[in-house]
Write an enzyme that holds these catalytic residues in place. Structure first.
Site, PDB file in Angstrom:
ATOM      1  N   GLY A 122      -6.086   0.948 -13.065  1.00  0.00           N
ATOM      2  CA  GLY A 122      -7.436   0.617 -12.250  1.00  0.00           C
ATOM      3  C   GLY A 122      -8.442   1.424 -13.085  1.00  0.00           C
ATOM      4  O   GLY A 122      -8.854   0.450 -14.014  1.00  0.00           O
ATOM      5  N   VAL A 155      -6.271   4.648  -5.702  1.00  0.00           N
ATOM      6  CA  VAL A 155      -5.221   5.029  -4.929  1.00  0.00           C
ATOM      7  C   VAL A 155      -5.240   6.397  -4.447  1.00  0.00           C
ATOM      8  O   VAL A 155      -4.980   6.922  -3.309  1.00  0.00           O
ATOM      9  CB  VAL A 155      -3.969   4.739  -5.520  1.00  0.00           C
ATOM     10  CG1 VAL A 155      -3.878   5.576  -6.758  1.00  0.00           C
ATOM     11  CG2 VAL A 155      -2.657   4.902  -4.710  1.00  0.00           C
ATOM     12  N   ASP A 156      -5.932   7.309  -5.215  1.00  0.00           N
ATOM     13  CA  ASP A 156      -5.992   8.652  -4.738  1.00  0.00           C
ATOM     14  C   ASP A 156      -6.965   9.016  -3.652  1.00  0.00           C
ATOM     15  O   ASP A 156      -6.329   9.576  -2.820  1.00  0.00           O
ATOM     16  CB  ASP A 156      -7.016   9.020  -6.223  1.00  0.00           C
ATOM     17  CG  ASP A 156      -7.041  10.701  -6.374  1.00  0.00           C
ATOM     18  OD1 ASP A 156      -6.651  11.546  -5.443  1.00  0.00           O
ATOM     19  OD2 ASP A 156      -7.542  11.220  -7.376  1.00  0.00           O
ATOM     20  N   ASP A 176       0.849  -1.307  -0.092  1.00  0.00           N
ATOM     21  CA  ASP A 176      -0.119   0.066  -0.044  1.00  0.00           C
ATOM     22  C   ASP A 176       0.840   1.261  -0.099  1.00  0.00           C
ATOM     23  O   ASP A 176       1.561   1.619   0.884  1.00  0.00           O
ATOM     24  CB  ASP A 176      -0.978  -0.128   1.284  1.00  0.00           C
ATOM     25  CG  ASP A 176      -1.761   1.170   1.389  1.00  0.00           C
ATOM     26  OD1 ASP A 176      -1.471   2.264   0.739  1.00  0.00           O
ATOM     27  OD2 ASP A 176      -2.558   1.018   2.055  1.00  0.00           O
ATOM     28  N   ILE A 177       0.808   2.149  -1.210  1.00  0.00           N
ATOM     29  CA  ILE A 177       1.666   3.425  -1.000  1.00  0.00           C
ATOM     30  C   ILE A 177       1.611   4.218  -0.327  1.00  0.00           C
ATOM     31  O   ILE A 177       2.421   4.990   0.086  1.00  0.00           O
ATOM     32  CB  ILE A 177       1.623   3.767  -2.750  1.00  0.00           C
ATOM     33  CG1 ILE A 177       2.867   4.562  -3.050  1.00  0.00           C
ATOM     34  CG2 ILE A 177       0.332   4.666  -2.799  1.00  0.00           C
ATOM     35  CD1 ILE A 177       3.015   4.912  -4.613  1.00  0.00           C
TER      36      ILE A 177
HETATM   37  P1  ADP Z   1      -6.131   4.951 -12.301  1.00  0.00           P
HETATM   38  O1  ADP Z   1      -7.397   5.784 -12.142  1.00  0.00           O
HETATM   39  O2  ADP Z   1      -5.188   5.756 -12.706  1.00  0.00           O
HETATM   40  O3  ADP Z   1      -6.477   3.611 -12.968  1.00  0.00           O
HETATM   41  P2  ADP Z   1      -6.568   3.704  -9.687  1.00  0.00           P
HETATM   42  O4  ADP Z   1      -6.251   4.185  -8.341  1.00  0.00           O
HETATM   43  O5  ADP Z   1      -8.134   3.194  -9.890  1.00  0.00           O
HETATM   44  O6  ADP Z   1      -6.009   4.474 -10.682  1.00  0.00           O
HETATM   45  O7  ADP Z   1      -5.658   2.391  -9.898  1.00  0.00           O
HETATM   46  C1  ADP Z   1      -4.296   2.413 -10.168  1.00  0.00           C
HETATM   47  C2  ADP Z   1      -3.576   1.271  -9.252  1.00  0.00           C
HETATM   48  O8  ADP Z   1      -3.477   1.570  -8.049  1.00  0.00           O
HETATM   49  C3  ADP Z   1      -4.172  -0.227  -9.426  1.00  0.00           C
HETATM   50  O9  ADP Z   1      -3.312  -1.160  -9.603  1.00  0.00           O
HETATM   51  C4  ADP Z   1      -4.931  -0.224  -8.171  1.00  0.00           C
HETATM   52  O10 ADP Z   1      -5.038  -1.584  -7.842  1.00  0.00           O
HETATM   53  C5  ADP Z   1      -3.604   0.538  -7.122  1.00  0.00           C
HETATM   54  N1  ADP Z   1      -4.158   0.944  -5.775  1.00  0.00           N
HETATM   55  C6  ADP Z   1      -5.313   1.020  -5.191  1.00  0.00           C
HETATM   56  N2  ADP Z   1      -5.118   1.432  -4.053  1.00  0.00           N
HETATM   57  C7  ADP Z   1      -3.655   1.331  -3.818  1.00  0.00           C
HETATM   58  C8  ADP Z   1      -2.832   1.696  -2.783  1.00  0.00           C
HETATM   59  N3  ADP Z   1      -3.322   1.949  -1.303  1.00  0.00           N
HETATM   60  N4  ADP Z   1      -1.510   1.658  -2.732  1.00  0.00           N
HETATM   61  C9  ADP Z   1      -0.888   1.146  -4.002  1.00  0.00           C
HETATM   62  N5  ADP Z   1      -1.607   1.079  -5.091  1.00  0.00           N
HETATM   63  C10 ADP Z   1      -3.121   1.094  -5.064  1.00  0.00           C
END
Ligand code: ADP
Length: 178
Positions: free
Chosen positions: A127, A41-42, A18-19
């Protein structure tokens, strides 16, 4: 799980996780063009980082696809969040690859311009934005490898991949590139 390669004196590493827990100088957010927060992730970054991040995002106002802006890291361990906007994947012929490359490159340039030594990326656009993970991984990794070959200021670039499936695909693509 982790994989690591050295490029000049810098380290490129892949980890599953988890980033929002990362302790690099900056973490990169896969933001949207309005910097409005959202799912994935946002949402996680704004939840963990607290309202100071959104306050700065509102002041900045927005970020075109393929560009990057920087804010405080708020309550995160990382001092900064670099918000970049990856492309929505349509069919691969709408300039997606160029924009995804640019999102990574502009984030790296911004980190360099602020004197940051370490930065973590999520799998941008893979994502909600629907980019096929193997293609996105190839572009993301290639852009970082090329950058580290030409610039020595950033010491660590870490990809923090959510789930084993994404991690495995990034590992496979990294293996093909080095
Ligand atoms: P986008 O709109 O750019 O596709 P998303 O957030 O939907 O962005 O997804 C981008 C990537 O981030 C996906 O691989 C998703 O599984 C991942 N992701 C979601 N939450 C986290 C997190 N807390 N830490 C790292 N990666 C995450």
């Amino acid at each position: 799980m982790a994989a690591e390669v050295k490029i000049n004196e810098s380290i490129l590493s892949l980890v599953e996780g988890d980033i929002t827990n990362e302790n690099t100088d900056a973490i990169v957010n896969a933001a949207n063009a309005r910097l409005a927060g959202g799912a994935g992730v946002d949402g996680a970054i704004h939840r963990m980082g607290g309202p100071a991040i959104m306050k700065e995002c509102r002041k900045i106002g927005g970020c075109p696809t393929g560009q990057a802006v920087i804010t405080t890291g708020g309550n995160l361990k990382a001092k900064y969040v670099i918000h970049t906007v990856g492309p929505v994947y349509k069919d691969g012929t709408k300039g997606e690859a160029k924009l995804l490359k640019s999102a990574h490159l502009e984030s790296l340039k911004l980190a360099s311009s602020r004197g940051l030594k370490s930065i973590s990326f999520p799998a941008i656009s893979t994502g909600v934005y629907g980019y096929p993970v193997n293609e996105a991984a190839n572009i993301a990794l290639k852009t970082v490898i090329d950058y580290l070959q030409e610039h020595t200021d950033i010491e660590l670039v870490r990809f923090v991949l959510f789930g084993n499936e994404t991690y495995d695909i990034f590992s496979e693509e990294l293996r093909k590139l080095i």
